[in-house]
Motif scaffolding. Structure first.
Motif, mmCIF file in Angstrom:
data_model
loop_
_atom_site.group_PDB
_atom_site.id
_atom_site.type_symbol
_atom_site.label_atom_id
_atom_site.label_comp_id
_atom_site.label_asym_id
_atom_site.label_seq_id
_atom_site.Cartn_x
_atom_site.Cartn_y
_atom_site.Cartn_z
ATOM 1 N N ALA A 1 0.837 -1.199 0.000
ATOM 2 C CA ALA A 1 0.000 0.000 0.000
ATOM 3 C C ALA A 1 0.873 1.251 0.000
ATOM 4 O O ALA A 1 0.609 2.216 -0.729
ATOM 5 C CB ALA A 1 -0.928 -0.003 1.213
ATOM 6 N N ILE A 2 1.914 1.236 0.816
ATOM 7 C CA ILE A 2 2.846 2.370 0.863
ATOM 8 C C ILE A 2 3.554 2.525 -0.469
ATOM 9 O O ILE A 2 3.683 3.633 -1.006
ATOM 10 C CB ILE A 2 3.867 2.163 1.996
ATOM 11 C CG1 ILE A 2 3.160 2.145 3.348
ATOM 12 C CG2 ILE A 2 4.928 3.267 1.969
ATOM 13 C CD1 ILE A 2 4.050 1.709 4.499
ATOM 14 N N ILE B 1 -6.358 5.280 -4.348
ATOM 15 C CA ILE B 1 -6.749 4.124 -5.159
ATOM 16 C C ILE B 1 -5.524 3.282 -5.509
ATOM 17 O O ILE B 1 -5.583 2.040 -5.509
ATOM 18 C CB ILE B 1 -7.469 4.582 -6.443
ATOM 19 C CG1 ILE B 1 -8.821 5.205 -6.104
ATOM 20 C CG2 ILE B 1 -7.657 3.412 -7.394
ATOM 21 C CD1 ILE B 1 -9.789 4.260 -5.410
ATOM 22 N N ALA B 2 -4.403 3.946 -5.801
ATOM 23 C CA ALA B 2 -3.172 3.207 -6.097
ATOM 24 C C ALA B 2 -2.741 2.382 -4.893
ATOM 25 O O ALA B 2 -2.300 1.237 -5.029
ATOM 26 C CB ALA B 2 -2.066 4.179 -6.501
ATOM 27 N N ALA B 3 -2.870 2.958 -3.692
ATOM 28 C CA ALA B 3 -2.541 2.216 -2.472
ATOM 29 C C ALA B 3 -3.475 1.030 -2.297
ATOM 30 O O ALA B 3 -3.043 -0.073 -1.935
ATOM 31 C CB ALA B 3 -2.634 3.147 -1.266
ATOM 32 N N LEU B 4 -4.757 1.237 -2.565
ATOM 33 C CA LEU B 4 -5.743 0.163 -2.428
ATOM 34 C C LEU B 4 -5.469 -0.971 -3.409
ATOM 35 O O LEU B 4 -5.475 -2.152 -3.033
ATOM 36 C CB LEU B 4 -7.146 0.721 -2.646
ATOM 37 C CG LEU B 4 -8.302 -0.282 -2.585
ATOM 38 C CD1 LEU B 4 -8.428 -0.862 -1.183
ATOM 39 C CD2 LEU B 4 -9.615 0.374 -3.012
ATOM 40 N N LEU B 5 -5.232 -0.620 -4.663
ATOM 41 C CA LEU B 5 -4.998 -1.643 -5.683
ATOM 42 C C LEU B 5 -3.716 -2.417 -5.420
ATOM 43 O O LEU B 5 -3.675 -3.647 -5.556
ATOM 44 C CB LEU B 5 -4.951 -1.006 -7.073
ATOM 45 C CG LEU B 5 -6.278 -0.504 -7.636
ATOM 46 C CD1 LEU B 5 -6.047 0.206 -8.973
ATOM 47 C CD2 LEU B 5 -7.269 -1.651 -7.811
ATOM 48 N N THR B 6 -2.649 -1.699 -5.052
ATOM 49 C CA THR B 6 -1.369 -2.370 -4.832
ATOM 50 C C THR B 6 -1.420 -3.237 -3.588
ATOM 51 O O THR B 6 -0.876 -4.342 -3.559
ATOM 52 C CB THR B 6 -0.235 -1.342 -4.690
ATOM 53 O OG1 THR B 6 -0.350 -0.349 -5.707
ATOM 54 C CG2 THR B 6 1.121 -2.011 -4.820
ATOM 55 N N GLY B 7 -2.086 -2.734 -2.541
ATOM 56 C CA GLY B 7 -2.147 -3.484 -1.298
ATOM 57 C C GLY B 7 -3.144 -4.622 -1.304
ATOM 58 O O GLY B 7 -2.980 -5.604 -0.572
ATOM 59 N N GLY C 1 -2.534 5.439 1.842
ATOM 60 C CA GLY C 1 -2.474 6.342 0.697
ATOM 61 C C GLY C 1 -2.748 7.781 1.095
ATOM 62 O O GLY C 1 -2.098 8.706 0.596
ATOM 63 N N LEU C 2 -3.698 7.973 1.996
ATOM 64 C CA LEU C 2 -4.018 9.321 2.468
ATOM 65 C C LEU C 2 -2.824 9.950 3.181
ATOM 66 O O LEU C 2 -2.490 11.120 2.943
ATOM 67 C CB LEU C 2 -5.221 9.263 3.418
ATOM 68 C CG LEU C 2 -5.611 10.575 4.117
ATOM 69 C CD1 LEU C 2 -6.018 11.632 3.093
ATOM 70 C CD2 LEU C 2 -6.733 10.329 5.119
ATOM 71 N N VAL C 3 -2.171 9.162 4.038
ATOM 72 C CA VAL C 3 -1.012 9.674 4.780
ATOM 73 C C VAL C 3 0.120 10.041 3.828
ATOM 74 O O VAL C 3 0.762 11.092 3.972
ATOM 75 C CB VAL C 3 -0.537 8.620 5.809
ATOM 76 C CG1 VAL C 3 0.769 9.060 6.463
ATOM 77 C CG2 VAL C 3 -1.609 8.408 6.878
ATOM 78 N N VAL C 4 0.364 9.192 2.829
ATOM 79 C CA VAL C 4 1.420 9.477 1.852
ATOM 80 C C VAL C 4 1.074 10.729 1.045
ATOM 81 O O VAL C 4 1.936 11.582 0.786
ATOM 82 C CB VAL C 4 1.624 8.271 0.915
ATOM 83 C CG1 VAL C 4 2.520 8.651 -0.276
ATOM 84 C CG2 VAL C 4 2.234 7.108 1.678
#
Length: 210
Positions: A102-103, A121-127, A158-161
């Motif tokens: 996710a990170i 969304i990128a974090a969600l898909l990758t994680g 993703g939000l934190v990043v």
């Protein structure tokens, strides 16, 4: 960056083992064990690259990681007694992969200058993407779509990043530890997202009519 490479390595090993354990639970043959290990380790990254318009062929440029995933799957297959008594077996490894990837996915999207929703969304898909493919191939309901708090933690990462945290090595480690702790704590406490169904609604309607 060492932290980036370390998270990639950790995520690859964790997801490969998670996928292989799922295949072993379903009594798949050796090909199924390796297949689920590979798709769990790399499926999320491929889905992410498709969405954020990054080259999907980069998978074939990661020879070392492919070997790493195969070795991790081999450990699960050829030493099953090491994992047979593991409580909830692949859940911990899945949580590790979720946090690490996710990170990684969020950072990749942020580096491309994409907006907040795209980073999440990128974090969600990758994680979670590899896990979704794993669950489908293992004939299970995808974990991310069930009531367990799962994909929420990837999106939180993703939000934190997207807010600017996670650019340095120590920030990556802190975020990784935080997401892993949240995921395992939610499993321990049995946290669930709200769930409704037409079946329960129709059942209540039938009782009132009776």
């Amino acid at each position: 960056m060492f932290a980036w490479e370390l998270l990639t390595f950790i995520g690859t090993v964790a997801f490969a083992m998670s996928g292989s354990m799922s295949a072993m639970e379903e009594e798949y043959d050796i090909l199924g064990v390796y297949a689920l290990g590979l798709v769990t380790a790399f499926g999320g990254g491929i889905l992410r690259n498709l969405v954020i318009d990054a080259p999907t062929r980069s998978l074939w440029e990661q020879g070392d990681l492919l070997v790493t995933a195969l070795v991790a799957s081999s450990i699960v297959y050829f030493a099953p007694r090491l994992w047979a008594n593991h409580v909830q077996k692949w859940v911990f490894f899945d949580a590790v992969g979720l946090a690490a990837f996710a990170i990684q996915g969020a950072l990749l999207a942020a580096q491309k200058g994409l907006p907040l929703p795209a980073v999440m969304i990128a974090a969600l898909l990758t994680g979670c993407g590899g896990g979704v493919i794993r669950d489908i191939l293992a004939r299970r309901k995808p974990l991310v779509f069930r009531e367990e708090v799962y994909g929420v933690w990837a999106m939180l990462g993703g939000l934190v990043v997207a807010m600017g945290f996670g650019e340095t090595g120590w920030e990556m480690y802190v975020l990784f530890a935080g997401l892993l702790a949240l995921r395992m704590w939610s499993v321990k406490k049995g946290w669930q997202l709200p769930k409704r169904s037409f079946r329960s609604g129709m059942s209540g309607l039938a009782k009132r009519e009776a």
